[in-house]
Design a protein around this motif. Structure first.
Motif, PDB file in Angstrom:
ATOM      1  N   MET A   1     -66.224  24.534  50.716  1.00  0.00           N
ATOM      2  CA  MET A   1     -65.384  24.287  51.864  1.00  0.00           C
ATOM      3  C   MET A   1     -66.242  24.423  53.090  1.00  0.00           C
ATOM      4  O   MET A   1     -67.322  24.946  53.058  1.00  0.00           O
ATOM      5  N   ALA A   2     -65.713  24.044  54.179  1.00  0.00           N
ATOM      6  CA  ALA A   2     -66.511  23.887  55.372  1.00  0.00           C
ATOM      7  C   ALA A   2     -66.944  25.209  55.972  1.00  0.00           C
ATOM      8  O   ALA A   2     -67.254  26.145  55.292  1.00  0.00           O
ATOM      9  N   MET A   3     -66.957  25.265  57.292  1.00  0.00           N
ATOM     10  CA  MET A   3     -67.495  26.433  57.965  1.00  0.00           C
ATOM     11  C   MET A   3     -66.692  27.675  57.667  1.00  0.00           C
ATOM     12  O   MET A   3     -67.156  28.777  57.876  1.00  0.00           O
ATOM     13  N   ASP A 241     -60.868  31.764  37.254  1.00  0.00           N
ATOM     14  CA  ASP A 241     -59.900  31.120  38.146  1.00  0.00           C
ATOM     15  C   ASP A 241     -59.804  31.822  39.493  1.00  0.00           C
ATOM     16  O   ASP A 241     -59.214  31.278  40.437  1.00  0.00           O
ATOM     17  N   LEU A 242     -60.361  33.013  39.588  1.00  0.00           N
ATOM     18  CA  LEU A 242     -60.317  33.727  40.863  1.00  0.00           C
ATOM     19  C   LEU A 242     -61.019  32.936  41.959  1.00  0.00           C
ATOM     20  O   LEU A 242     -60.571  32.925  43.115  1.00  0.00           O
ATOM     21  N   GLY A 243     -62.117  32.257  41.604  1.00  0.00           N
ATOM     22  CA  GLY A 243     -62.836  31.479  42.601  1.00  0.00           C
ATOM     23  C   GLY A 243     -61.997  30.350  43.166  1.00  0.00           C
ATOM     24  O   GLY A 243     -61.981  30.118  44.381  1.00  0.00           O
ATOM     25  N   PHE A 247     -60.789  29.841  47.021  1.00  0.00           N
ATOM     26  CA  PHE A 247     -60.977  28.608  47.783  1.00  0.00           C
ATOM     27  C   PHE A 247     -59.643  28.120  48.338  1.00  0.00           C
ATOM     28  O   PHE A 247     -59.539  27.736  49.515  1.00  0.00           O
ATOM     29  N   GLY A 248     -58.608  28.132  47.494  1.00  0.00           N
ATOM     30  CA  GLY A 248     -57.300  27.676  47.949  1.00  0.00           C
ATOM     31  C   GLY A 248     -56.738  28.507  49.088  1.00  0.00           C
ATOM     32  O   GLY A 248     -56.043  27.992  49.963  1.00  0.00           O
ATOM     33  N   SER A 249     -57.073  29.787  49.097  1.00  0.00           N
ATOM     34  CA  SER A 249     -56.537  30.655  50.151  1.00  0.00           C
ATOM     35  C   SER A 249     -57.183  30.407  51.499  1.00  0.00           C
ATOM     36  O   SER A 249     -56.567  30.661  52.549  1.00  0.00           O
ATOM     37  N   ILE A 250     -58.426  29.892  51.507  1.00  0.00           N
ATOM     38  CA  ILE A 250     -59.096  29.662  52.786  1.00  0.00           C
ATOM     39  C   ILE A 250     -59.070  28.198  53.215  1.00  0.00           C
ATOM     40  O   ILE A 250     -59.304  27.901  54.380  1.00  0.00           O
ATOM     41  N   ALA A 251     -58.771  27.300  52.279  1.00  0.00           N
ATOM     42  CA  ALA A 251     -58.751  25.876  52.616  1.00  0.00           C
ATOM     43  C   ALA A 251     -57.410  25.487  53.207  1.00  0.00           C
ATOM     44  O   ALA A 251     -56.711  24.597  52.711  1.00  0.00           O
ATOM     45  N   PHE A 291     -68.385  24.400  46.539  1.00  0.00           N
ATOM     46  CA  PHE A 291     -68.224  25.680  47.227  1.00  0.00           C
ATOM     47  C   PHE A 291     -68.588  26.850  46.318  1.00  0.00           C
ATOM     48  O   PHE A 291     -69.371  27.737  46.681  1.00  0.00           O
ATOM     49  N   LEU A 292     -68.038  26.849  45.101  1.00  0.00           N
ATOM     50  CA  LEU A 292     -68.269  27.965  44.196  1.00  0.00           C
ATOM     51  C   LEU A 292     -69.716  28.028  43.730  1.00  0.00           C
ATOM     52  O   LEU A 292     -70.267  29.115  43.515  1.00  0.00           O
TER      53      LEU A 292
END
Length: 377
Positions: A1-3, A241-243, A247-251, A291-292
């Motif tokens: 994901m981005a910045m 699946d934690l990764g 990612f979903g929580s910050i995207a 990202f991961l």
């Protein structure tokens, strides 16, 4: 994901991502491009098979390229803003987006940071192009609207790493720009720029670093107690699946806004447009795997190690209000290297000077490009 990932990311490295064949050869100045973002060039099955046999990322990407059957063709571009043209270039079988502005003058290639893309330079590309230079902004492999080959198909950290991106930049200059160029790079993009300069100083005239990442989570900067803990957490994110949940929580727009406002010294520069430019390409298929893979990378080169090998001029611009990359530490670690020609503090500006204060930064980019292009005494 981005910045939004800068805070938690572990920048890429040279150690785990092996160099392929030393300095990149200079191919003909030919670009292959397409103008629609939605089309995708995926690697064939032979690439997936070869990935189990070949451990070097550059070799893997070459296998993909040789299997696609893509031949050189005239570049096709579309005007996406006044004086700004967007195209796609095929590199080792993968579609790479770029933007350009200006048809005459010396060339500068603008390189984004982790999770960014060419649109992060939207306030710079047209200005530089209209001021007598040829400006190019690129989406590095895995980011923006460039292809995102699956890092799970190969040994981890062998695609998304500084040596591969350095090779990408050298080939982009040779094949798309068509003449030697100066690089202007933000954050971790600066390490990719230095890799390119070390590989091909005859192609890269100089490198400008805007708040280059100091790589605070590099293994050499971790205490012996923390190293196994960091490595275990990286594996947990990458292999469970934690990764993906992380990612979903910050995207999300609200999270992106919050992180950008932390990074930026100029808070008014965090606009809805910026959030869309960063988040939209970061939600494309494959972005979570990039990202991961990237955040599990904490080995490889430190910026001071690359600067010690660099033989082209290096300009350093540093936003003093950057909460992530300390200007004091940056000056201490980096400014004394022989290749560094200037270290310019930028008061009140944070991690992304080119976007926060383009009226200040654009003239500094243009000045450095001109200096690198001037005949040497």
């Amino acid at each position: 994901m981005a910045m939004l990932s800068w805070r938690t990311s572990i920048p890429t490295s040279r150690g785990a991502c092996a160099r392929a064949g030393g300095r990149a050869a200079t191919p003909s100045f030919v670009a292959v491009a397409r103008s629609d973002r939605t089309a995708s060039t995926s690697a064939p099955a032979s690439f997936q098979q070869a990935s189990t046999r070949v451990g070097r990322s550059a070799d893997l990407l070459r296998v993909a390229a040789s299997s696609t059957g893509v031949s050189a063709a005239a570049r096709q571009e579309a005007e996406v803003a006044p004086g700004v043209f967007e195209g796609f270039w095929f590199w080792r079988g993968h579609r790479i987006r770029y933007q350009r502005s200006g048809d005459q003058g010396e060339a500068v290639v603008l390189v984004h940071g982790f999770g960014g893309n060419a649109d992060h330079w939207r306030k710079n590309t047209p200005v530089l192009g209209s001021s007598g230079q040829r400006a190019f902004a690129i989406d590095l492999l895995g980011y923006g609207y460039s292809d995102k080959p699956d890092p799970r198909a190969v040994p981890h950290n062998t695609i998304y790493c500084f040596p591969v991106w350095g090779e990408q930049l050298v080939d982009f200059i040779n094949e798309v720009v068509g003449s030697p160029a100066t690089l202007s790079c933000n954050s971790v993009g600066g390490l990719a720029g230095l890799e390119a300069a070390i590989r091909a100083p005859e192609v890269v005239r100089g490198v400008q670093l805007l708040n280059i990442s100091l790589r605070g989570l590099h293994v050499k900067r971790q205490s012996p107690v923390m190293r196994p803990l960091v490595a275990a957490f990286q594996r947990l994110l990458r292999e469970t699946d934690l990764g993906r949940a992380f990612f979903g929580s910050i995207a999300r727009p609200q999270t992106v806004r919050s992180v950008l406002r932390e990074a930026y010294g100029v808070k008014d520069a965090v606009t809805d447009e910026l959030i869309d430019k960063i988040l939209s390409p970061g939600l494309q298929p494959g972005a979570v795997d990039v990202f991961l893979d990237f955040i599990s990378y904490s080995s490889g080169p430190l910026p001071e190690e690359l600067l010690a090998q660099c033989t082209v001029p290096v300009s350093m611009l540093w936003g003093e209000a950057d909460p992530w990359e300390s200007i004091t530490l940056g000056r201490e670690l980096l400014s004394q290297h022989a290749c560094v020609t200037e270290f310019v503090p930028l008061p009140g500006i944070g991690h992304c000077p080119m976007d926060e204060a383009p009226d200040t930064v654009n003239p500094l980019i243009a000045r450095f490009v001109a200096a690198c292009s001037s005949p040497k005494p």
